[in-house]
Write a protein that holds these residues in place. Sequence first.
Motif, PDB file in Angstrom:
ATOM      1  N   TYR A  90      42.076  24.187  39.892  1.00  0.00           N
ATOM      2  CA  TYR A  90      42.588  25.073  38.843  1.00  0.00           C
ATOM      3  C   TYR A  90      41.419  25.615  38.020  1.00  0.00           C
ATOM      4  N   MET A  91      41.429  26.923  37.777  1.00  0.00           N
ATOM      5  CA  MET A  91      40.339  27.534  37.025  1.00  0.00           C
ATOM      6  C   MET A  91      40.864  28.697  36.197  1.00  0.00           C
ATOM      7  N   ILE A  92      40.216  28.942  35.065  1.00  0.00           N
ATOM      8  CA  ILE A  92      40.475  30.140  34.277  1.00  0.00           C
ATOM      9  C   ILE A  92      39.190  30.945  34.235  1.00  0.00           C
ATOM     10  N   HIS A  93      39.314  32.266  34.339  1.00  0.00           N
ATOM     11  CA  HIS A  93      38.122  33.115  34.391  1.00  0.00           C
ATOM     12  C   HIS A  93      38.482  34.499  33.851  1.00  0.00           C
ATOM     13  N   ARG A  94      37.649  35.457  34.113  1.00  0.00           N
ATOM     14  CA  ARG A  94      37.889  36.839  33.686  1.00  0.00           C
ATOM     15  C   ARG A  94      38.436  37.664  34.848  1.00  0.00           C
ATOM     16  N   PRO A  95      39.367  38.573  34.581  1.00  0.00           N
ATOM     17  CA  PRO A  95      39.963  39.379  35.665  1.00  0.00           C
ATOM     18  C   PRO A  95      38.946  40.185  36.468  1.00  0.00           C
ATOM     19  N   TYR A  96      37.874  40.634  35.829  1.00  0.00           N
ATOM     20  CA  TYR A  96      36.913  41.466  36.566  1.00  0.00           C
ATOM     21  C   TYR A  96      36.163  40.662  37.630  1.00  0.00           C
ATOM     22  N   ARG A  97      36.332  39.320  37.632  1.00  0.00           N
ATOM     23  CA  ARG A  97      35.682  38.474  38.642  1.00  0.00           C
ATOM     24  C   ARG A  97      36.650  38.045  39.748  1.00  0.00           C
ATOM     25  N   ILE A  98      37.863  38.594  39.774  1.00  0.00           N
ATOM     26  CA  ILE A  98      38.864  38.155  40.753  1.00  0.00           C
ATOM     27  C   ILE A  98      38.351  38.293  42.188  1.00  0.00           C
ATOM     28  N   ALA A  99      37.712  39.400  42.515  1.00  0.00           N
ATOM     29  CA  ALA A  99      37.216  39.582  43.879  1.00  0.00           C
ATOM     30  C   ALA A  99      36.205  38.498  44.227  1.00  0.00           C
ATOM     31  N   ASP A 100      35.289  38.202  43.305  1.00  0.00           N
ATOM     32  CA  ASP A 100      34.300  37.145  43.530  1.00  0.00           C
ATOM     33  C   ASP A 100      34.966  35.780  43.661  1.00  0.00           C
ATOM     34  N   ILE A 101      35.982  35.540  42.817  1.00  0.00           N
ATOM     35  CA  ILE A 101      36.679  34.249  42.838  1.00  0.00           C
ATOM     36  C   ILE A 101      37.357  34.026  44.191  1.00  0.00           C
ATOM     37  N   ILE A 102      38.136  34.992  44.638  1.00  0.00           N
ATOM     38  CA  ILE A 102      38.866  34.840  45.896  1.00  0.00           C
ATOM     39  C   ILE A 102      37.906  34.719  47.074  1.00  0.00           C
ATOM     40  N   TRP A 103      36.839  35.505  47.056  1.00  0.00           N
ATOM     41  CA  TRP A 103      35.851  35.440  48.141  1.00  0.00           C
ATOM     42  C   TRP A 103      35.241  34.044  48.219  1.00  0.00           C
ATOM     43  N   ASN A 104      34.863  33.475  47.071  1.00  0.00           N
ATOM     44  CA  ASN A 104      34.254  32.144  47.061  1.00  0.00           C
ATOM     45  C   ASN A 104      35.254  31.055  47.427  1.00  0.00           C
ATOM     46  N   LEU A 105      36.484  31.183  46.939  1.00  0.00           N
ATOM     47  CA  LEU A 105      37.498  30.187  47.278  1.00  0.00           C
ATOM     48  C   LEU A 105      37.710  30.117  48.786  1.00  0.00           C
ATOM     49  N   ARG A 106      37.838  31.258  49.420  1.00  0.00           N
ATOM     50  CA  ARG A 106      38.065  31.266  50.869  1.00  0.00           C
ATOM     51  C   ARG A 106      36.818  30.820  51.636  1.00  0.00           C
ATOM     52  N   LYS A 107      35.663  31.136  51.115  1.00  0.00           N
ATOM     53  CA  LYS A 107      34.418  30.703  51.758  1.00  0.00           C
ATOM     54  C   LYS A 107      34.359  29.186  51.841  1.00  0.00           C
TER      55      LYS A 107
END
Length: 252
Positions: free
Chosen positions: A169-186
Motif C-alpha cells: 500500500y502506498m500514497i503518492h502524487r497523481p503525476y507519478r502514476i505512470a512511474d508507479i505502475i511501471w515499477n510495480l509491474r517490473k
Amino acid sequence: MGITLNSDERLDTVPGSCYKIIQNIKKFSYGTDAVLLANYCNIKRGSKVVDLGTGTGIIPLLLVGRFEADKIYGLEIQKDMAEMAERSIILNKLQDKVKIINMDLRNVSDFFKKESFDVVTSNPPYMVNGGGIINSDDNFSISRHEICATLEDIVKSAEFLLRDKGEFYMIHRPYRIADIIWNLRKYKLEPKSICLVYPKIGKKPNMVLIKGVKRGNPELRFDDPIYVYNEDGSYTDEIYKIYRMNKEKNDG
C-alpha cells in the motif's frame, strides 16, 4: 512511562485512537496523507507488517490502533527521527507490537529474510531528486525529495519483503502514476486498486492511493474518489469518518 520532551517537541494525539505521538515543530510532521494511507490498508489479523520510511512512526501507530497485526516494523534512515518514533512507541507501551529500526530501506536484505512479510506500506518522498526547490534543512529535503530512496528503491524493497500474494500500500502524487505502475509491474507487484484524492470538488486530484499484490492476477479497479474539503473549507463527512472525529465537536 516517563518520557521527556525536548524543547522543540510537542505531544499530539494519533487520529482515531488514544495513542500519543511525539513531533518536532522544526522538522517534518505527518499530514493527511499518512491518515489516508492507514485507512486504505486492509490488514488481516496476525499479519506481519513493515512501513518503509516511517518518519515519526505515524503509520505504525495508526495501524496498530486499527488492526490486530502480529508485529509492525517501521524503518527510518534518519537517526533523530527514528529515535523520536521509538520514544513514541515506548510512551504508548507498544514495544511488543511495534519496532522502529534506524536503517536504510535499500538494505532490507541485510536485516530481514526474503518474503517474510504479509503487508508493506509506504508514504514516500514525492518529488524526484532535482525537481522543485530543495530545502536547506536535510530533514525536510529527505522527507520530500528522493534523496535517500527513489520510488524504484521502495518498490524493489517491498518486492523482496513480501510473501507471495502479499500486499503493498502506498500514497503518492497523481503525476507519478505512470512511474508507479511501471515499477510495480517490473517488480511483480500487480496494481490491483487505485483511489484518487481531491482537495475539493472541481479541483484536480493531488494524491493517489494504490494497492499492489505480489504475483497477483492482472485486474485493476478504481475505487470511489475521496474529497477532503467542502466548498466552505470544512472537512467532508468522509474525512471526519476517516479521522474518526466527532463532527459536531469539531464544527462547534
